[in-house]
Design a protein around this motif. Structure first.
Motif, PDB file in Angstrom:
ATOM      1  N   TRP A   1      23.902   7.413 -35.042  1.00 17.63           N
ATOM      2  CA  TRP A   1      24.234   8.825 -35.436  1.00 17.63           C
ATOM      3  C   TRP A   1      24.792   9.557 -34.068  1.00 17.63           C
ATOM      4  N   TYR A   2      23.542   9.167 -32.868  1.00 18.80           N
ATOM      5  CA  TYR A   2      23.809  10.213 -31.832  1.00 18.80           C
ATOM      6  C   TYR A   2      23.595   9.233 -30.701  1.00 18.80           C
TER       7      TYR A   2
ATOM      8  N   ASN B   1      15.470  12.077 -48.127  1.00 20.28           N
ATOM      9  CA  ASN B   1      16.681  12.633 -48.287  1.00 20.28           C
ATOM     10  C   ASN B   1      17.183  13.388 -47.181  1.00 20.28           C
TER      11      ASN B   1
ATOM     12  N   GLU C   1      17.843  13.665 -43.166  1.00 19.96           N
ATOM     13  CA  GLU C   1      18.543  13.072 -42.194  1.00 19.96           C
ATOM     14  C   GLU C   1      18.253  13.663 -40.814  1.00 19.96           C
TER      15      GLU C   1
ATOM     16  N   GLU D   1      28.453  29.170 -41.133  1.00 17.58           N
ATOM     17  CA  GLU D   1      29.984  28.393 -41.330  1.00 17.58           C
ATOM     18  C   GLU D   1      30.969  29.298 -41.060  1.00 17.58           C
TER      19      GLU D   1
ATOM     20  N   ARG E   1      31.753  24.095 -37.891  1.00 15.04           N
ATOM     21  CA  ARG E   1      30.712  23.249 -38.238  1.00 15.04           C
ATOM     22  C   ARG E   1      29.603  22.872 -36.944  1.00 15.04           C
TER      23      ARG E   1
ATOM     24  N   LYS F   1      34.472  14.575 -43.373  1.00 17.98           N
ATOM     25  CA  LYS F   1      33.149  14.542 -44.075  1.00 17.98           C
ATOM     26  C   LYS F   1      31.972  14.400 -43.262  1.00 17.98           C
ATOM     27  N   PHE F   2      32.156  14.223 -42.098  1.00 14.28           N
ATOM     28  CA  PHE F   2      30.954  14.498 -41.031  1.00 14.28           C
ATOM     29  C   PHE F   2      31.030  15.376 -39.923  1.00 14.28           C
ATOM     30  N   ILE F   3      29.826  15.675 -39.292  1.00 10.76           N
ATOM     31  CA  ILE F   3      29.722  16.520 -38.476  1.00 10.76           C
ATOM     32  C   ILE F   3      29.918  15.877 -37.061  1.00 10.76           C
TER      33      ILE F   3
ATOM     34  N   TYR G   1      29.260   4.439 -36.255  1.00  9.12           N
ATOM     35  CA  TYR G   1      28.575   3.945 -37.585  1.00  9.12           C
ATOM     36  C   TYR G   1      29.230   2.520 -37.660  1.00  9.12           C
TER      37      TYR G   1
ATOM     38  N   MET H   1      26.280  12.656 -39.103  1.00  6.64           N
ATOM     39  CA  MET H   1      25.479  13.250 -40.109  1.00  6.64           C
ATOM     40  C   MET H   1      26.430  14.098 -41.004  1.00  6.64           C
ATOM     41  N   LYS H   2      26.134  14.288 -42.307  1.00  3.28           N
ATOM     42  CA  LYS H   2      27.229  14.488 -43.332  1.00  3.28           C
ATOM     43  C   LYS H   2      27.271  15.849 -43.148  1.00  3.28           C
ATOM     44  N   ILE H   3      28.618  16.442 -43.601  1.00  2.00           N
ATOM     45  CA  ILE H   3      28.460  17.818 -43.844  1.00  2.00           C
ATOM     46  C   ILE H   3      28.027  18.410 -44.992  1.00  2.00           C
TER      47      ILE H   3
ATOM     48  N   GLU I   1      27.064  21.898 -47.038  1.00  2.00           N
ATOM     49  CA  GLU I   1      27.612  23.394 -47.009  1.00  2.00           C
ATOM     50  C   GLU I   1      26.541  24.281 -47.623  1.00  2.00           C
TER      51      GLU I   1
ATOM     52  N   LYS J   1      24.505  14.449 -50.626  1.00  2.00           N
ATOM     53  CA  LYS J   1      23.178  14.260 -49.857  1.00  2.00           C
ATOM     54  C   LYS J   1      22.455  12.809 -50.330  1.00  2.00           C
ATOM     55  N   CYS J   2      22.082  12.856 -51.891  1.00  2.00           N
ATOM     56  CA  CYS J   2      21.330  11.631 -52.171  1.00  2.00           C
ATOM     57  C   CYS J   2      22.025  10.997 -53.142  1.00  2.00           C
TER      58      CYS J   2
END
Lengths: 604, 109
Positions: free
Chosen positions: A264-265, A312, A314, A412, A436, A483-485, A546, B1-3, B5, B73-74
Motif C-alpha cells: 500500500w505505501y 476490518n 486497514e 470531503e 480525497r 476506488k482507491f485513495i 497492488y 487504501m479504499k475510499i 465516505e 470495507k468488509c
C-alpha cells in the motif's frame, strides 16, 4: 535585451560601485585603491564631504547653507534642516546654556516646522522638545532616533542624515559639476566610455554576490533537466545555461518484493537512508538504502508485524519521524515503531477504532491524528492532550511539513489551515467537492489536493493550490482514481514535478508549472498507489503497487546498478501467477451471493 | 487504501460488521419491504457499497432487474438495488436501494 554597449553606459557607475564594494569587502584594499584611481572615481561627492566636515565640527549653521546642493527634494531638505537644528538645540542644553537653547527653539525650529501648509514637525514634538529643558539626558534618549549622547553623537547624526540624501541626487549633482568637462571631452572626440566621477554608496552587503546568485537560480529554474538528471554543482557562473533539452526519461532499475500481498505505501525517511513498505499482509518492511558510486545497495533491515485486532481496519497512514529513527503507523490505533529494531515504542489510542491520518508536528514532539467518526486530536510525547477538535467535522486527511508553522486538514468538501503554535484556524481554502487526500509542499506555500470525479470534472483531478492567496494554480489530469485513495507527492529539486500513481497501473509525472504530463511509467501490473521521491536522493523514484512489488526507477542516462540479495528480486512470471490466484477468490464471493439472493422475496 | 465516505448527518445507518456508513436515516423512503433476514428499508441514497452481478429476479411485486450490494470495507452482503422495473407502478423503485434492517446498526447522536 539591450546590447552590451548600451547596458554598460546605463549602469556604468553602478557596476563600478559594485566592483569596488566587492574588492573592499574581500579585503583587497590595495586593489580597491588602484581600481578607484584608474576609473577616476571619488569615494564621496565633494559637497557631501564638506557637509560631513561641518557637521562633525559642530558648525551647524554653515552646514544648513549647504543643504540645497545636496538634496533637491524640498521635503527631505526641510527634514535635514530640522534635524540639524534639533541637534544644535540638544547640544546647547547639554552644555547648560538653556537660554540660548530656547532661543534656537523659538527662532529656528518653530518657523522651519512648517513647509507651506505641511507640518514637518508635529505640535507634540515641539512640546516634547520644550520639556527637555527639565531633564536633558532622559528625554533625549526617547526623542532622538540615533544615539545623541557621547563622543560619537555628531557622526551618528551624520549617518542618520545620510538616509535623507538620495544617491541619485548625488550622481546628478556631480554631473553638473563635471558637465563642462564632459562637454569638452565629447567635442575633442574623447573615448566612448565617460569617466564616472562618484562612487555610489551601497547599503546592502555582498550585493554583487547576491545578484550573481539570483541570476544562477533563474537559469537553474528555467532548465527542465534540473532535479531530473542535473545537480546544482553542474551549473557554473562562467557559462550562461540555456538549454531546451527535455528531461531524460526514466527506466526501471529493478523490482523488489518481500510481501505476500498488496503493497500500500512506500515512504522514504527524511535522511533517505531507509524505505518502508507497508502491505495488506500486515507486515511492514524497512529497507536500508546506501548509494555507493554507481551502485544502489538495498538491504532488508527489519520486518515488523503490525498486529491489529480489528480485522476490518486497514493501515491508513505511515509517517516518518523527522529524525529518521522511528515512524508511526495508523490503523485502529497509532503505533510508533523503532525502524532498526522493529520494536513498538509507543501506542496511542483514539476514541474510535479507526484512525484515518496522522502527522508529526513540532519537530516530532507532537502527533496530530484524525478520526473521521470523532474529530482531530493532538497529543505530545507523554500522551497528554494538547488540543482536540470534536465538533463533529469529518476530518479525513492532514498534511504537514517540518519547520513550517501550519498544517492543513480536509474533509470531503473542505480544506482548512491551522496554525501549529496558536492552534487556531487560520483560513479555509475555496477547494470544492470530493477531496480525497492532501499533500503540502516543503516550503508550506502550496497544497496538492487529490479529488475524485464530481459534477464539475468527470475524471479524477489533482489541483495545486496557493495557501496564502487562496488561488488554484494548476490542475493535473490523466490518471485514474475511482476506488482507491492515491496520495500525490511533489518530486524533484525545487519540487518541480508532481507525481501520482494511478488505477491504470502507471506512474504519472507532471510538470508542476505547466501541468503537462512529462512522463508515464509503465511496468506495474496493478494499481500503483504510492510513490516516494525525495530530493536528497534525486535520481531514484520508488513506486509500489497492488501487484506486490516495489519498483525503483532511474534516469535512462544513468549507469547505475542495484545491489540486493537475489531472494528479494522479483521475477515477472511469478507475479502473474499470484495475480491469477487473487482473481479466483473474487469470483467465489460473487457465487455465494447469488445463492443467497434467490431466496429473497420482497414485499410491499 | 479504499475510499470510504463519511455521511454528515446526525442519524445514520452503518454496516453491522464493520461500522462503515451506509446511509442517513432521513433518506429512508419506505420501511415496508422484506428481505431474507426480515424487514428491509427502501432508501434513496446509499454510499460505501459495490454491486454484485445483475440479474432478473421474480420478487413479490413482480419481475425486476436487480443486483445485490455489498459493503466496500468488509465485503458483507447488506441488501440489493433495483436497476429496472417492468411494471409501470414499480418504476419509482429504479435506482433506489434496499438495505436489510437486521444487517444494519443505527447511530443517533
Amino acid at each position: 535585451m539591450e546590447s552590451t554597449e548600451e547596458f554598460h553606459k546605463k549602469y556604468e557607475k553602478e557596476i563600478c560601485s559594485l566592483l569596488f564594494q566587492y574588492l573592499q569587502e574581500r579585503g583587497h584594499s590595495e586593489s580597491a585603491k588602484t581600481f578607484q584611481k584608474e576609473s577616476g572615481l571619488e569615494i564621496e561627492g565633494v559637497a557631501l564631504q564638506n557637509f560631513k566636515q561641518l557637521v562633525t565640527d559642530g558648525n551647524f549653521d554653515e552646514a544648513i547653507k549647504l543643504i540645497p546642493e545636496l538634496e533637491d527634494d524640498c521635503m527631505k531638505a526641510a527634514q535635514i534642516k530640522i534635524a540639524l537644528y534639533e541637534h544644535k538645540y540638544l547640544e546647547l542644553l547639554q552644555k547648560g546654556s538653556n537660554c540660548e537653547a530656547i532661543e534656537v527653539l523659538r527662532t529656528q525650529i518653530v518657523p522651519s516646522s512648517k513647509l507651506g501648509t505641511q507640518n514637518i514637525v508635529q505640535q507634540n514634538r515641539i512640546v516634547d522638545l520644550t520639556s527637555m529643558v527639565m531633564d536633558v539626558e532622559k528625554t533625549s534618549k526617547a526623542l532622538f532616533p540615533y544615539n545623541s549622547t557621547g563622543e560619537s553623537a555628531r557622526s551618528n547624526l551624520f549617518s542618520y542624515l545620510e538616509n535623507f540624501i538620495s544617491p541619485i541626487k548625488m550622481r546628478s549633482q556631480s554631473k553638473r559639476d563635471n558637465g563642462q568637462e564632459r562637454a569638452e571631452e565629447r567635442n575633442n572626440g574623447a573615448p566612448s566610455t565617460d569617466k564616472v566621477s562618484t562612487l555610489l554608496k551601497i547599503s546592502q552587503n555582498n550585493l554583487l554576490e547576491n545578484l550573481l546568485q539570483t541570476s544562477l537560480n533563474y537559469q537553474i529554474s528555467q532548465c527542465k533537466c534540473y532535479g531530473y538528471d542535473k545537480e546544482e554543482s553542474q551549473y557554473s557562473l562562467l557559462e550562461y545555461h540555456e538549454c531546451n533539452l527535455n528531461p531524460p526519461s526514466k527506466t526501471l532499475l529493478t523490482t523488489i518484493s518481500n510481501h505476500k500481498d498488496e503493497i500500500w505505501y512506500v515512504s522514504l525517511s527524511p535522511d533517505v537512508s531507509k524505505l518502508t513498505s507497508v502491505s495488506q499482509d500486515k507486515m511492514i518492511n524497512v529497507w536500508g538504502l546506501e548509494r555507493k558510486e554507481n551502485k544502489l545497495q538495498i538491504d532488508l533491515i527489519s520486518c515488523i508485524e503490525e498486529s491489529h485486532t480489528n480485522k476490518n481496519c486497514e493501515i491508513s497512514c505511515i509517517q516518518w519521524h523527522p529524525d529518521s529513527t522511528k515512524f508511526l503507523v495508523a490503523c485502529d490505533n497509532i503505533k510508533v515503531f523503532n525502524a532498526l529494531t522493529g520494536e513498538c515504542i509507543k501506542v496511542i489510542d483514539g476514541e474510535t477504532s479507526s484512525i484515518r491520518s496522522a502527522a508529526w508536528v513540532k519537530e516530532g514532539e507532537e502527533i496530530i491524528f484524525t478520526e473521521p467518526e470523532k474529530g482531530m486530536r493532538c497529543v505530545n510525547a507523554n500522551n497528554t492532550d494538547i488540543f482536540y477538535d470534536w465538533t463533529g467535522f469529518t476530518f479525513i486527511d492532514i498534511a504537514s511539513v517540518p519547520n513550517v508553522d501550519k498544517f492543513a486538514y480536509c474533509s470531503e468538501n473542505q480544506v482548512g489551515i491551522i496554525s501549529i503554535s496558536s492552534r487556531e484556524k487560520i483560513k479555509l481554502l475555496s477547494v470544492k467537492k470530493k477531496i480525497r487526500a492532501i499533500t503540502m509542499s516543503k516550503d508550506g506555500q502550496s497544497l496538492l489536493v487529490s479529488k475524485h470525479a464530481s459534477e464539475e470534472e468527470n475524471k479524477a483531478v489533482i489541483e495545486l493550490w496557493d495557501i496564502n492567496n487562496d488561488t488554484k494554480l494548476q490542475k493535473f489530469v490523466g490518471h485514474t482514481q475511482e476506488k482507491f485513495i492515491l496520495s500525490p507527492i511533489f518530486g524533484g529539486k525545487f519540487e518541480k514535478y508532481v507525481v501520482s500513481g494511478s488505477e491504470n497501473d502507471k506512474v504519472y509525472i507532471w510538470d508542476k508549472s505547466t501541468g503537462d504530463i512529462v512522463e508515464t511509467l509503465e511496468g506495474h501490473q496493478n494499481v500503483v498507489n504510492s510513490i516516494a521521491w525525495e530530493d536528497k536522493l534525486p535520481n531514484y523514484l520508488f513506486s509500489c503497487s497492488y501487484d506486490q512489488t516495489i519498483k525503483i526507477w532511474i534516469n535512462s542516462t544513468d549507469k547505475v546498478q542495484a545491489e540486493i540479495e537475489p531472494k528479494y528480486l522479483c521475477n515477472e512470471e511469478e507475479i502473474d501467477s499470484q495475480m491469477n490466484d487473487d482473481d479466483s477468490d473474487q469470483s467465489m464471493i460473487e457465487n455465494e451471493s447469488e445463492l443467497e439472493s434467490e431466496e429473497i422475496e420482497s414485499d410491499e | 487504501m479504499k475510499i470510504i465516505e463519511y455521511i454528515e448527518a446526525d442519524n445514520k445507518y452503518k454496516c453491522l460488521s464493520c461500522k462503515a456508513h451506509l446511509s442517513a436515516v432521513d433518506s429512508v423512503v419506505s420501511k415496508e419491504f422484506k428481505g431474507s433476514t426480515g424487514v428491509a428499508y427502501l432508501i434513496e441514497d446509499v454510499v460505501n457499497t459495490f454491486d454484485g452481478t445483475s440479474e432478473e429476479r421474480e420478487l413479490m411485486s413482480g419481475v425486476h432487474v436487480v443486483c445485490d450490494i455489498f459493503c466496500v470495507k468488509c465485503y458483507s452482503y447488506v441488501g440489493w438495488r433495483y436497476l429496472k422495473a417492468y411494471r409501470e407502478d414499480q418504476k419509482y423503485k429504479e435506482g433506489k436501494f434496499i438495505l436489510e434492517r437486521a444487517l444494519l446498526s443505527k447511530e443517533t447522536s
